[in-house]
Design an enzyme around this catalytic site. Structure first.
Site, PDB file in Angstrom:
ATOM      1  N   TYR A   1       0.815 -11.460  14.332  1.00 40.49           N
ATOM      2  CA  TYR A   1       0.053 -12.213  13.479  1.00 40.49           C
ATOM      3  C   TYR A   1       0.683 -12.242  12.183  1.00 40.49           C
ATOM      4  CZ  TYR A   1      -4.057 -11.097  16.506  1.00 40.49           C
ATOM      5  OH  TYR A   1      -5.088 -10.946  17.229  1.00 40.49           O
TER       6      TYR A   1
ATOM      7  N   GLU B   1     -10.621  -5.443  17.365  1.00 38.73           N
ATOM      8  CA  GLU B   1      -9.861  -4.512  16.857  1.00 38.73           C
ATOM      9  C   GLU B   1     -10.547  -3.709  16.022  1.00 38.73           C
ATOM     10  OE1 GLU B   1      -6.070  -5.923  15.599  1.00 38.73           O
ATOM     11  OE2 GLU B   1      -5.608  -4.163  14.273  1.00 38.73           O
TER      12      GLU B   1
HETATM   13  C1  LIG Z   1       2.058   0.336   9.677  1.00 32.69           C
HETATM   14  C2  LIG Z   1       1.545  -1.149   9.877  1.00 32.69           C
HETATM   15  C3  LIG Z   1       1.398  -1.701  11.070  1.00 32.69           C
HETATM   16  C4  LIG Z   1       1.267  -3.172  11.300  1.00 32.69           C
HETATM   17  N1  LIG Z   1       0.963  -3.536  12.647  1.00 32.69           N
HETATM   18  C5  LIG Z   1       0.785  -4.839  12.632  1.00 32.69           C
HETATM   19  C6  LIG Z   1       0.808  -5.787  13.940  1.00 32.69           C
HETATM   20  O1  LIG Z   1       1.095  -4.982  14.864  1.00 32.69           O
HETATM   21  N2  LIG Z   1       0.766  -7.022  14.156  1.00 32.69           N
HETATM   22  C7  LIG Z   1       0.589  -7.724  12.808  1.00 32.69           C
HETATM   23  O2  LIG Z   1       0.497  -8.776  12.945  1.00 32.69           O
HETATM   24  N3  LIG Z   1       0.556  -7.040  11.510  1.00 32.69           N
HETATM   25  C8  LIG Z   1       0.491  -5.681  11.496  1.00 32.69           C
HETATM   26  N4  LIG Z   1       0.488  -5.128  10.306  1.00 32.69           N
HETATM   27  C9  LIG Z   1       0.353  -6.073   9.055  1.00 32.69           C
HETATM   28  C10 LIG Z   1      -1.092  -5.912   8.410  1.00 32.69           C
HETATM   29  O3  LIG Z   1      -2.029  -6.479   9.082  1.00 32.69           O
HETATM   30  C11 LIG Z   1      -0.663  -6.349   6.883  1.00 32.69           C
HETATM   31  O4  LIG Z   1       0.097  -5.392   6.266  1.00 32.69           O
HETATM   32  C12 LIG Z   1      -1.993  -6.708   6.214  1.00 32.69           C
HETATM   33  O5  LIG Z   1      -2.764  -7.928   6.802  1.00 32.69           O
HETATM   34  C13 LIG Z   1      -1.729  -6.872   5.001  1.00 32.69           C
HETATM   35  O6  LIG Z   1      -0.778  -8.071   4.635  1.00 32.69           O
HETATM   36  P1  LIG Z   1       0.361  -7.802   3.603  1.00 32.69           P
HETATM   37  O7  LIG Z   1       1.100  -6.427   4.084  1.00 32.69           O
HETATM   38  O8  LIG Z   1       1.085  -9.131   3.767  1.00 32.69           O
HETATM   39  O9  LIG Z   1      -0.233  -7.644   2.232  1.00 32.69           O
HETATM   40  P2  LIG Z   1      -0.549  -8.696   1.180  1.00 32.69           P
HETATM   41  O10 LIG Z   1      -1.549  -9.637   1.945  1.00 32.69           O
HETATM   42  O11 LIG Z   1       0.602  -9.093   0.440  1.00 32.69           O
HETATM   43  O12 LIG Z   1      -1.408  -7.762   0.406  1.00 32.69           O
HETATM   44  C14 LIG Z   1      -0.962  -7.031  -0.652  1.00 32.69           C
HETATM   45  C15 LIG Z   1      -1.966  -6.263  -1.436  1.00 32.69           C
HETATM   46  O13 LIG Z   1      -2.580  -7.075  -2.078  1.00 32.69           O
HETATM   47  C16 LIG Z   1      -4.158  -6.938  -1.887  1.00 32.69           C
HETATM   48  N5  LIG Z   1      -4.960  -8.287  -1.824  1.00 32.69           N
HETATM   49  C17 LIG Z   1      -4.284  -9.348  -0.873  1.00 32.69           C
HETATM   50  N6  LIG Z   1      -5.194 -10.345  -1.131  1.00 32.69           N
HETATM   51  C18 LIG Z   1      -6.268  -9.950  -1.681  1.00 32.69           C
HETATM   52  C19 LIG Z   1      -7.456 -10.426  -1.872  1.00 32.69           C
HETATM   53  N7  LIG Z   1      -7.966 -11.798  -1.559  1.00 32.69           N
HETATM   54  N8  LIG Z   1      -8.584  -9.485  -2.659  1.00 32.69           N
HETATM   55  C20 LIG Z   1      -8.328  -8.392  -3.049  1.00 32.69           C
HETATM   56  N9  LIG Z   1      -6.859  -7.976  -2.827  1.00 32.69           N
HETATM   57  C21 LIG Z   1      -6.197  -8.673  -1.999  1.00 32.69           C
HETATM   58  C22 LIG Z   1      -4.286  -6.331  -0.804  1.00 32.69           C
HETATM   59  O14 LIG Z   1      -5.221  -5.396  -0.707  1.00 32.69           O
HETATM   60  C23 LIG Z   1      -2.818  -5.415  -0.779  1.00 32.69           C
HETATM   61  O15 LIG Z   1      -3.221  -4.076  -1.303  1.00 32.69           O
HETATM   62  C24 LIG Z   1       0.885  -3.825  10.272  1.00 32.69           C
HETATM   63  C25 LIG Z   1       0.875  -3.156   8.701  1.00 32.69           C
HETATM   64  C26 LIG Z   1       1.352  -1.877   8.557  1.00 32.69           C
HETATM   65  C27 LIG Z   1       1.412  -1.304   7.210  1.00 32.69           C
END
Ligand SMILES: Cc1cc2nc3c(=O)[nH]c(=O)nc-3n(C[C@H](O)[C@H](O)[C@H](O)COP(=O)(O)OP(=O)(O)OC[C@H]3O[C@@H](n4cnc5c(N)ncnc54)[C@H](O)[C@@H]3O)c2cc1C
Length: 389
Positions: free
Chosen positions: A129, A244
């Site tokens: 995703y 999930e």
């Molecule tokens: C160890 C690990 C394993 C993972 N495995 C998978 C996987 O197998 N497949 C997959 O597709 N993804 C995976 N992910 C991704 C995970 O789903 C994303 O990290 C998550 O959705 C957050 O996206 P981002 O990292 O781009 O952070 P961002 O979206 O950039 O967010 C960064 C920060 O801003 C805050 N924030 C963002 N938007 C808002 C809002 N509207 N309101 C308040 N706060 C906000 C968040 O809380 C966060 O602290 C994994 C992540 C990790 C760390």
């Protein structure tokens, strides 16, 4: 109201424990701890997964017609929670999220094609995703799938695709209509990870878990790999995320840490901690209360699925509460143990069976899995209590 587990549930937990005793020995435990406890590809841990498949437990909740066992989500939760207690790798998302989504939204050919090999452990999915610019705001994803004759051609980049280095397939969300509003132009594909044009690059997390960046360059797949209907993918992604989330808020690890902490404080080695710092009694007392609350929140979400309701707000509640409790519990363990808490989980003589440091390092990313906790709070407010967006 009766909060106790039934006799059947207790018998089921006994069966799960006896399976763990036979199949999750010292070597597998050490490899699981070393690899960050989840989603790992160490040989003994892979063997553990094969044993799960032989037992039929990769199809625990899936229909008998495809080789499943048709047990309840609650039973699946009890099993996963027990696995977490003993540090065993969980039943992966192929069985707990992808398979039920294929069942709900895929066509009959897709049911026949994908469900049996998932249940037999022959097909394992990485989840594709997230992208470098589409995480929380997932609907902004840009990986493109274009129809060319009877094929789809995929180009783009995914990030944090955990397990892609050893999984057989990717459950991939792509943009298929550039003109449609962003939630409407998405489709889901099943892509074999050995297709030409796919490259996988490791990303190591602080907790020791490997995840990956996966690039798709002119990757051609057949039209039968499109799940359900074109441009309906957002619904399928949401369904899979709902499945999930019910499994993200497990309390097993935190229950284990609590039990280990209590045993340590009551031992000769740890007795001095409470004598020197009596306030720790309150801290541990509160941890016991919080752990029990987490367990009951989990029970409710799993029970709601079995009762035919989608636990939108309830699954988010358990996810927020339990993942944040993991961090608090690991922090308490560090306070109790002092410098000993920093010992590597695989060091001989490590206190609390290595759970203190491993949970301390894993807890931050548990907040992200299945959607970060800030968004879960939005879901609780909006879907649970109709607060305005
Ligand atoms: C160890 C690990 C394993 C993972 N495995 C998978 C996987 O197998 N497949 C997959 O597709 N993804 C995976 N992910 C991704 C995970 O789903 C994303 O990290 C998550 O959705 C957050 O996206 P981002 O990292 O781009 O952070 P961002 O979206 O950039 O967010 C960064 C920060 O801003 C805050 N924030 C963002 N938007 C808002 C809002 N509207 N309101 C308040 N706060 C906000 C968040 O809380 C966060 O602290 C994994 C992540 C990790 C760390």
């Amino acid at each position: 109201m009766e909060f106790e587990l039934s006799k059947d549930h207790l018998n089921w937990i006994d069966e799960v424990r006896s399976f763990l005793k036979d199949n999750f020995g010292a070597q597998a435990q050490a490899q699981a701890l070393e690899a960050g406890r989840e989603w790992n590809d160490k040989p003994a841990v892979r063997e553990f997964r094969s044993a799960l498949a032989r037992k039929g437990w990769l199809g625990l909740t899936l229909p008998r017609a495809y080789g499943g066992m048709e047990r309840s989500t609650f039973d699946q939760f009890l099993l996963m929670d027990e696995f977490a207690y003993w540090g065993a790798p969980s039943i992966d998302l192929s069985s707990s999220a992808v398979a039920p989504t294929i069942l709900r939204h895929g066509n009959p050919e897709q049911h026949k094609k994908w469900l049996p090999p998932i249940i037999e452990g022959k097909v394992e999915f990485a989840i594709g995703y997230s992208e470098p610019d589409a995480g929380t705001d997932l609907a902004s994803l840009r990986t493109r799938a274009e129809r060319r004759g009877k094929q789809w051609v995929i180009n783009g980049e995914k990030i944090w695709n955990t397990g892609a280095e050893y999984c057989t397939h990717e459950w991939l969300a792509c943009r298929t209509d550039l003109q449609a509003p962003k939630h409407r132009g998405i489709s889901v594909f099943i892509v074999a990870l050995n297709e030409p044009g796919i490259s996988i690059e490791p990303l190591w997390t602080w907790g020791g878990l490997r995840t990956n960046k996966v690039r798709f360059q002119d990757v051609c797949i057949g039209e039968e790999n499109l799940v359900g209907e074109v441009n309906e993918g957002w619904r399928y992604v949401s369904t899979a995320l709902d499945f999930e989330r019910v499994t993200v808020g497990l309390t097993g690890a935190v229950r284990r840490l609590k039990d280990e902490l209590v045993a340590y404080i009551n031992s000769e080695k740890g007795a001095h901690t409470v004598q020197e710092r009596p306030e720790l009694r309150h801290t541990i007392g509160q941890l016991v209360v919080d752990t029990e609350v987490a367990r009951l929140l989990n029970y409710r979400a799993a029970w709601m699925v079995d009762a035919g309701t989608v636990p939108y707000a309830e699954a988010s509640m358990t996810k927020v509460y339990t993942t944040e409790l993991n961090a608090r519990a690991a922090d308490i363990a560090m306070q109790v143990l002092g410098p000993l808490g920093r010992m590597d989980p695989t060091d001989p003589g490590v206190p609390l069976s290595g759970f203190a440091q491993s949970l301390y390092r894993a807890a931050p990313y548990l907040r992200f899995g299945g959607g970060n906790n800030e968004i879960q709070r939005d879901i609780i407010a909006q879907r649970g209590f109709a607060l305005p967006r």
